[in-house]
Design a protein around this motif. Structure first.
Motif, PDB file in Angstrom:
ATOM      1  N   GLY A  59      40.918  -2.557  55.431  1.00  0.00           N
ATOM      2  CA  GLY A  59      39.909  -3.314  54.696  1.00  0.00           C
ATOM      3  C   GLY A  59      38.564  -3.390  55.377  1.00  0.00           C
ATOM      4  O   GLY A  59      37.564  -3.733  54.737  1.00  0.00           O
ATOM      5  N   GLU A  60      38.505  -3.092  56.682  1.00  0.00           N
ATOM      6  CA  GLU A  60      37.236  -3.113  57.420  1.00  0.00           C
ATOM      7  C   GLU A  60      36.432  -1.864  57.088  1.00  0.00           C
ATOM      8  O   GLU A  60      36.968  -0.759  56.966  1.00  0.00           O
ATOM      9  CB  GLU A  60      37.501  -3.176  58.921  1.00  0.00           C
ATOM     10  N   ILE A  61      35.116  -2.041  56.930  1.00  0.00           N
ATOM     11  CA  ILE A  61      34.223  -0.928  56.609  1.00  0.00           C
ATOM     12  C   ILE A  61      33.555  -0.445  57.889  1.00  0.00           C
ATOM     13  O   ILE A  61      32.924  -1.237  58.603  1.00  0.00           O
ATOM     14  CB  ILE A  61      33.161  -1.349  55.579  1.00  0.00           C
ATOM     15  N   PHE A  62      33.666   0.840  58.159  1.00  0.00           N
ATOM     16  CA  PHE A  62      33.010   1.452  59.320  1.00  0.00           C
ATOM     17  C   PHE A  62      32.002   2.483  58.799  1.00  0.00           C
ATOM     18  O   PHE A  62      32.388   3.517  58.261  1.00  0.00           O
ATOM     19  CB  PHE A  62      34.032   2.112  60.239  1.00  0.00           C
ATOM     20  N   ILE A  63      30.723   2.176  58.933  1.00  0.00           N
ATOM     21  CA  ILE A  63      29.673   3.065  58.460  1.00  0.00           C
ATOM     22  C   ILE A  63      29.417   4.136  59.517  1.00  0.00           C
ATOM     23  O   ILE A  63      29.216   3.829  60.692  1.00  0.00           O
ATOM     24  CB  ILE A  63      28.369   2.282  58.182  1.00  0.00           C
ATOM     25  N   THR A  64      29.406   5.397  59.070  1.00  0.00           N
ATOM     26  CA  THR A  64      29.218   6.494  60.024  1.00  0.00           C
ATOM     27  C   THR A  64      27.864   7.176  59.884  1.00  0.00           C
ATOM     28  O   THR A  64      27.440   7.887  60.803  1.00  0.00           O
ATOM     29  CB  THR A  64      30.328   7.544  59.841  1.00  0.00           C
ATOM     30  N   MET A 107      34.168   8.211  70.578  1.00  0.00           N
ATOM     31  CA  MET A 107      33.061   7.888  69.673  1.00  0.00           C
ATOM     32  C   MET A 107      33.255   6.445  69.226  1.00  0.00           C
ATOM     33  O   MET A 107      34.313   6.085  68.710  1.00  0.00           O
ATOM     34  CB  MET A 107      33.065   8.825  68.456  1.00  0.00           C
ATOM     35  N   ALA A 108      32.270   5.594  69.477  1.00  0.00           N
ATOM     36  CA  ALA A 108      32.388   4.166  69.176  1.00  0.00           C
ATOM     37  C   ALA A 108      31.702   3.862  67.845  1.00  0.00           C
ATOM     38  O   ALA A 108      30.519   4.139  67.663  1.00  0.00           O
ATOM     39  CB  ALA A 108      31.761   3.335  70.290  1.00  0.00           C
ATOM     40  N   VAL A 109      32.463   3.298  66.908  1.00  0.00           N
ATOM     41  CA  VAL A 109      31.928   2.932  65.590  1.00  0.00           C
ATOM     42  C   VAL A 109      32.138   1.431  65.403  1.00  0.00           C
ATOM     43  O   VAL A 109      33.238   0.915  65.627  1.00  0.00           O
ATOM     44  CB  VAL A 109      32.629   3.705  64.459  1.00  0.00           C
ATOM     45  N   VAL A 110      31.096   0.737  65.002  1.00  0.00           N
ATOM     46  CA  VAL A 110      31.146  -0.715  64.859  1.00  0.00           C
ATOM     47  C   VAL A 110      31.580  -1.089  63.448  1.00  0.00           C
ATOM     48  O   VAL A 110      31.050  -0.550  62.460  1.00  0.00           O
ATOM     49  CB  VAL A 110      29.767  -1.336  65.168  1.00  0.00           C
ATOM     50  N   GLY A 111      32.519  -2.004  63.329  1.00  0.00           N
ATOM     51  CA  GLY A 111      32.959  -2.498  62.028  1.00  0.00           C
ATOM     52  C   GLY A 111      31.964  -3.475  61.429  1.00  0.00           C
ATOM     53  O   GLY A 111      31.381  -4.303  62.144  1.00  0.00           O
ATOM     54  N   CYS A 112      31.780  -3.385  60.121  1.00  0.00           N
ATOM     55  CA  CYS A 112      30.790  -4.234  59.435  1.00  0.00           C
ATOM     56  C   CYS A 112      31.438  -5.286  58.552  1.00  0.00           C
ATOM     57  O   CYS A 112      30.767  -5.875  57.694  1.00  0.00           O
ATOM     58  CB  CYS A 112      29.862  -3.370  58.584  1.00  0.00           C
ATOM     59  N   GLY A 113      32.715  -5.547  58.737  1.00  0.00           N
ATOM     60  CA  GLY A 113      33.373  -6.576  57.947  1.00  0.00           C
ATOM     61  C   GLY A 113      33.999  -6.035  56.682  1.00  0.00           C
ATOM     62  O   GLY A 113      34.097  -4.828  56.466  1.00  0.00           O
ATOM     63  N   ARG A 114      34.419  -6.968  55.842  1.00  0.00           N
ATOM     64  CA  ARG A 114      35.067  -6.618  54.578  1.00  0.00           C
ATOM     65  C   ARG A 114      34.118  -6.892  53.413  1.00  0.00           C
ATOM     66  O   ARG A 114      33.163  -7.659  53.541  1.00  0.00           O
ATOM     67  CB  ARG A 114      36.354  -7.445  54.399  1.00  0.00           C
TER      68      ARG A 114
END
Length: 940
Positions: A545-550, A475-482
């Motif tokens: 610290g990286e945010i991964f929105i699911t 399952m690929a989840v894209v990081g949205c930064g800090r």
């Protein structure tokens, strides 16, 4: 020769002023930059008594006996010149010791506290600089400078003022991208009103749904005027039928013909700048309240993360009624002084390559789009259309406002690398309207971070366990930064307990731009906050610290013990041949028989052949089972335009679920004529109810004034003729109670035990919100006071005679020397055992809010050792506003706080007393705190 304790320099004087400001918290929190040309009262919040204290400190610091003219000085520079004259020092030796702070090297309005001050800064520094290049119907863009924006907005503001739009009123903008929008938005701000962006209907077939959705929104906002274009005027008039508060519908061209002289309206950082209604606001409209302070804090934080300079160029096709286009693109460009190249969304959608060519031609460095915009360029732009394209200038390609897919990011980077595009510029970001727009950004040139995790572990346990590159089904989840600088985020479980890294839960945040809530929606606002944290409504996990929105919390489907998010399946089904890409929706539906959630798939197709549709249906079932481990409970193949979307392109899963459960999903739209008739009939019903309510209001207002004008002459004559003061007060109190009884106006007094006995003189301080405040105090307090009133009330002889017979004290607010002398009169009255009643705000206005307190009452209290009794008045503003002669039915509540005893007789104790009293009243009045300055006139 007199020996001075300190040399007379600009630095030394400004240090004295700064010290005084620092001791006055309500001033210090709001103050502008201090320099020689700052205005002592308007910019720095130093009233006449504060300036008296300043003169005393100048005497102490410099051993100078300042003349009375020192109280009249309006700026530190004027004070400095007077000091040099008294000391016999040549002014040229001191006035330039510390000149006004220069703006050299300052590339942005860092001290601005409102959007209007941002524009003012550019008008002062670079009025002719290019602000906006707008691509309209042809390929030649229109140019707007900062001066052009100011001129156009001024005309609109003047026209709005002529139509009785006043500070705090809401004005809806149903306009396309262009100068009409830019001028109207800022014109509304200059008029002191609050813009409410909405979007016009795109297709006649959706007219009824469009108006029903927006009528609820506009009713919630209490919009008084709607600005639109001629093409949308008929639609707008249907809205007027639906929205009782809507008084005017005007074409933008009518407003553009104004005089060009804007009204002088004072606004400040904590005023609402505009209402941003969240995507999909329907039955429960959620208008996010965004103040000027919120917007500027968020813009500055995003600019810091992106390292913006005036040399950047922002290219945008994003709609201006959406936060990413309005705040991120336009207002961000306005703040940092970078040119904005803008086109309408339709201009982009018709030919997506236009976006890329705009970046090429204007050497764009910053641009943004939801994920579908990158997909359009990836899949719909041919090689022939972009021959010779150069995207090497693009350093930040933001992707936000909807789920970001790894495949799109990778595909876009690969496709456009030969055209100079640096994949490191791709920047998935995360934000929400409740944070203005931005919350998390990646560092510059980092590129896309993709976290590949074990699908089963995540869906069953919510744990994001990384997997190897050769995992067959990650399952690929894209990081949205800090989180941006100054913001905090955390992920919590169902018990609101913070979770460790890589555990999924509900995402919460804190930050300087967090909204105060939803406009006129206390229930939704209450759900938004928890112990100071704001609930984003999104699920996510953190990793270093990286945010991964699911996914959205409300869109998560729990099926067979698994947490299912719709985005990945929707994307994969959209890849099937025969299914319209981007037109697939997965949503839950309650099973009425079992109460469990069912999984529903809706997919659009143009196929009509039943055999081909059967094959499509089988392909969807197989792919769903492969990805989720289970088939959907129901599968609907529907014609185009069945899948509902918001104005920004997001799927409206909640609305589709409602239609599905009512059996109306996919039903053909009714003919336009029937839709209009339905709206007219609905509007007529609302109109009749509105007419009834308005008739009741007018009858009450007329009746209330009739009673008042019967009583007023009798009371006035009695007060002038009766020989004893106690008799006069008895008549006044008797008349007020008759007026209140005949108008059925309840009065509740709380804390009466806090009022000292009548033989104990006190100083009463109360908030001021209406001409009715004094009537309420006279009626509700069981003792008489001498009321302190502004000198302007004595300008009319019949008013002056009446108030003088009640021993009213008049205070001059403009002439500082006379204002200071009034303190001696206060002392004599207190010494005679009389109690005084003050409105320390000094004035009032129609818009709710507690204004700054002046020092007079508190200096009198400390100098005479008298207790201060804080009193809060609620309800009078709603009955009779300052800008209206139209009374409304309402109730009044008076809250008497505990007496505050002075602990000394110096200036610091006066400041302390003022702060404590204001804090008590601010808590009880339930209105926001306003600073000492609302807004400086842009063109004075």
């Amino acid at each position: 020769m007199v020996k001075r304790k300190a040399e007379i320099t600009a630095d030394a004087l400004l240090d004295v002023i700064q010290g005084l400001i620092d001791e006055m918290p309500t001033v210090g929190q709001q103050r502008n930059r201090l320099d020689l040309d700052s205005r002592l009262e308007r910019d720095l919040g130093l009233d006449s008594l504060a300036r008296t204290e300043l003169i005393a400190r100048i005497k102490e610091r410099f051993n100078l006996l300042m003349p009375d003219e020192g109280l009249l000085a309006e700026t530190p520079r004027a004070l400095l010149i007077l000091m040099t004259q008294v000391a016999g020092v040549p002014g040229t030796q001191v006035t330039e010791a510390r000149p006004s702070l220069p703006d050299s090297g300052v590339s942005a309005p860092t001290t601005a506290s409102t959007l209007m001050e941002v524009l003012s800064w550019h008008l002062d520094h670079q009025p002719k600089r290019l602000h906006i290049l707008h691509y309209g119907s042809d390929e030649n863009p229109d140019e707007l400078s900062y001066q052009d924006l100011w001129s156009g907005a001024s005309r609109v503001a003047s026209s709005l003022w002529q139509r009785s739009i006043r500070p705090g009123d809401r004005v809806a903008l149903m306009l396309p991208t262009g100068e009409s929008y830019f001028f109207s938005f800022f014109g509304t701000l200059l008029a002191g009103a609050v813009p409410v962006p909405i979007y016009p209907p795109t297709r006649p077939s959706q007219l009824e749904e469009h108006l029903n959705r927006h009528s609820r929104l506009l009713q919630n906002a209490g919009v008084r005027l709607l600005i639109t274009i001629p093409a949308a005027h008929k639609v707008a008039h249907l809205l007027k039928i639906q929205v009782p508060s809507l008084r005017h519908i005007v074409d933008w061209n009518e407003l553009d013909s104004g005089s060009g002289t804007p009204p002088s309206v004072l606004r400040q950082a904590d005023d609402i700048a505009f209402l941003q209604y969240t995507s999909g606001s329907t039955g429960d409209p959620k208008g996010v309240m965004l103040t000027h302070a919120d917007l500027l804090a968020n813009i500055r934080a995003m600019g810091e993360a992106v390292q913006v300079t005036p040399d950047d160029v922002f290219i945008s096709w994003l709609p201006l009624y959406h936060d990413m286009g309005l705040i991120g693109a336009w207002l961000g460009s306005l703040y940092f002084g970078m040119p904005l190249v803008v086109m309408s969304p339709l201009h982009f959608l018709a030919h997506p390559a236009r976006w890329l060519w705009a970046i090429h031609h204007h050497r764009g460095t910053l641009s943004a789009s939801p994920n579908f915009g990158y997909e359009l360029c990836l899949n719909k732009v041919s090689e022939e259309e972009i021959a010779g394209l150069d995207l090497s200038s693009w350093r930040f390609a933001f992707n936000g406002a909807e789920p970001v897919t790894a495949a799109t990011m990778q595909g876009f980077a690969e496709r456009f690398e030969p055209y100079g595009f640096d994949g490191g510029a791709l920047a998935p970001v995360y934000g929400l309207a409740e944070s203005a727009v931005g919350l998390a950004f990646p560092p510059p040139r980092r590129g896309t971070v993709i976290d590949r995790i074990n699908r089963d572990r995540f869906m069953l346990d919510g744990e994001a366990v990384p997997v190897s590159e050769n995992d067959p089904d990650p399952m690929a989840v894209v990081g949205c930064g800090r989180a941006l600088n100054g913001y905090q985020v955390q992920v919590v479980n169902g018990n609101n307990e913070p979770l460790p890294d890589r555990m999924e839960g509900r995402l919460e945040f804190k930050g300087p731009s967090a909204t105060r809530g939803y406009f006129e929606n206390p229930a939704a606002t209450a759900k938004l906050f928890r112990d100071g944290w704001v609930d984003t409504g999104d699920r996510a996990y953190l990793a270093d610290g990286e945010i991964f929105i699911t996914g959205r919390l409300k869109e998560m489907i729990i099926r067979g013990g698994r947490n299912i998010y719709p985005y990945e399946l929707e994307q994969q089904l959209g890849e099937l041949d025969g299914i319209r890409k981007g037109c697939v929706a997965l949503f839950p539906s309650s099973d009425p028989a079992t109460g469990s959630e069912r999984l529903i798939v809706l997919a659009e197709t143009r196929e009509t052949d039943q055999q081909r549709k059967a094959r499509l249906r089988q392909a969807i079932l197989e792919r769903s089972t492969d990805l989720l481990g289970m088939p959907p409970d129901d599968l609907l193949l529907a014609p185009p335009h069945t899948v509902l979307k918001t104005s920004s392109g997001k799927l409206r899963r909640g609305a589709m679920r409602e239609l599905y459960e009512r059996g109306e999903l996919g039903r053909r739209q009714r003919p336009l004529v029937l839709q209009v008739m339905s709206l007219l009939l609905s509007g007529m019903g609302r109109g009749l109810r509105s007419l009834y309510q308005r008739a009741k209001s007018y009858l009450f207002a007329g009746y209330a004034w009739m009673v008042f004008y019967i009583l007023a002459p009798l009371v006035w004559l009695s007060v002038l003729l009766l020989p004893r003061l106690s008799w006069r007060w008895a008549v006044v109190r008797w008349a007020i109670r008759i007026l209140r009884g005949l108008t059925a106006t309840p009065l509740r007094v709380e804390g009466i035990e806090n009022l000292p006995s009548a033989d104990q003189p006190v100083i009463l301080v109360a908030n001021h919100s209406s001409y009715l405040d004094t009537l309420a105090l006279i009626d509700g307090l069981p003792r008489d006071f001498i009321y302190v009133a502004k000198q302007e009330l004595a300008s009319k002889s019949y008013v002056r005679q009446f108030l003088q017979r009640l021993d009213t004290l008049f205070v001059e607010r403009i002439d500082s020397r006379r204002s200071v002398m009034a303190v001696e009169e206060f002392a004599s009255q207190l010494a005679a055992g009389r109690s005084l009643a003050f409105y320390p705000e000094g004035t009032f206005r129609a818009e709710p809010g507690l204004l700054p307190f002046r020092m007079g009452a508190f200096v009198a209290a400390t100098q005479n050792g008298m207790p201060v009794v804080p009193v809060t008045i609620r309800g009078t503003r709603a009955i009779l506003k300052s800008d209206s002669n139209f009374p409304h039915h309402g109730a009044v509540r008076i809250i008497i706080g505990a007496a505050l005893e002075p602990k000394g007789d110096d200036w610091a104790e006066s400041v302390r007393l003022k702060g404590v009293a204001r804090e008590v009243i601010a808590h009880d009045c339930n209105e926001r705190n306003l600073g000492f300055e609302d807004q400086v006139d842009l063109r004075e």
